[in-house]
Design a protein around this motif. Structure first.
Motif, short mmCIF file in Angstrom:
data_model
loop_
_atom_site.label_atom_id
_atom_site.label_comp_id
_atom_site.label_asym_id
_atom_site.label_seq_id
_atom_site.Cartn_x
_atom_site.Cartn_y
_atom_site.Cartn_z
N HIS A 87 43.51 37.15 29.50
CA HIS A 87 42.71 37.98 30.40
C HIS A 87 43.29 37.94 31.81
O HIS A 87 43.42 38.98 32.48
N VAL A 90 46.48 40.05 31.89
CA VAL A 90 46.18 41.49 31.94
C VAL A 90 45.78 41.89 33.35
O VAL A 90 46.23 42.93 33.86
N ASN A 91 44.95 41.09 33.99
CA ASN A 91 44.55 41.40 35.37
C ASN A 91 45.77 41.38 36.29
O ASN A 91 45.88 42.22 37.18
N HIS A 92 46.66 40.46 36.08
CA HIS A 92 47.87 40.39 36.90
C HIS A 92 48.76 41.60 36.67
O HIS A 92 49.36 42.14 37.61
N LEU A 93 48.86 42.07 35.41
CA LEU A 93 49.64 43.27 35.11
C LEU A 93 49.08 44.49 35.83
O LEU A 93 49.83 45.32 36.34
N ASP A 94 47.77 44.63 35.85
CA ASP A 94 47.15 45.74 36.56
C ASP A 94 47.52 45.71 38.04
O ASP A 94 47.84 46.74 38.64
N TYR A 95 47.50 44.53 38.62
CA TYR A 95 47.86 44.37 40.03
C TYR A 95 49.32 44.76 40.25
O TYR A 95 49.66 45.45 41.22
N LYS A 97 51.13 46.82 38.41
CA LYS A 97 51.25 48.28 38.26
C LYS A 97 50.87 48.98 39.55
O LYS A 97 51.53 49.95 39.96
N GLU A 98 49.81 48.51 40.19
CA GLU A 98 49.40 49.11 41.45
C GLU A 98 50.48 48.94 42.50
O GLU A 98 50.77 49.86 43.27
N THR A 101 53.41 51.33 41.74
CA THR A 101 53.02 52.70 42.10
C THR A 101 53.07 52.89 43.61
O THR A 101 53.56 53.92 44.09
#
Length: 105
Positions: A87, A90-95, A97-98, A101
């Motif tokens: 978990h 996954v949170n780190h991957l979202d960060y 990706k941001e 971008t």
């Protein structure tokens, strides 16, 4: 997701403990009826031998069940730890990706 997995594992753990306790209770009740027969003097040696054998088997099964419940609890702790690590990843991957971008702009 962790709470569903955790609650189902805990439910399984609690259910196993309840069934074990119920089984031990039934065997203890059977022990009482055997004791009454011994008092009556009906095949005392055979009954005592069978009672001792049954009691020993219940004790061994009880120990094995307790050990298995402890192992299940340990497995549950490991699964929960692994879930938390995934978990967090996954949170780190979202960060990340941001950030990618934002860098592309």
């Amino acid at each position: 997701m962790a709470s569903a997995s955790s609650s189902s594992a805990r439910h399984l753990f609690d259910d196993s403990k309840k069934r074990l306790c119920a089984r031990v209770g039934v065997n203890v009740n059977n022990l009482g009826s055997v004791a009454r027969q011994v008092v009556r003097g009906s095949k005392t040696n055979e009954i005592m031998h069978q009672t001792l054998k049954n009691f020993t088997q219940v004790d061994v099964v009880s120990d094995y069940s307790h050990q298995n419940l402890q192992k299940m609890n340990l497995i549950l702790q490991h699964v929960n730890y692994q879930y938390e690590v995934m978990h967090d990843s996954v949170n780190h991957l979202d960060y990340l990706k941001e950030q990618v971008t934002a860098m592309e702009r």
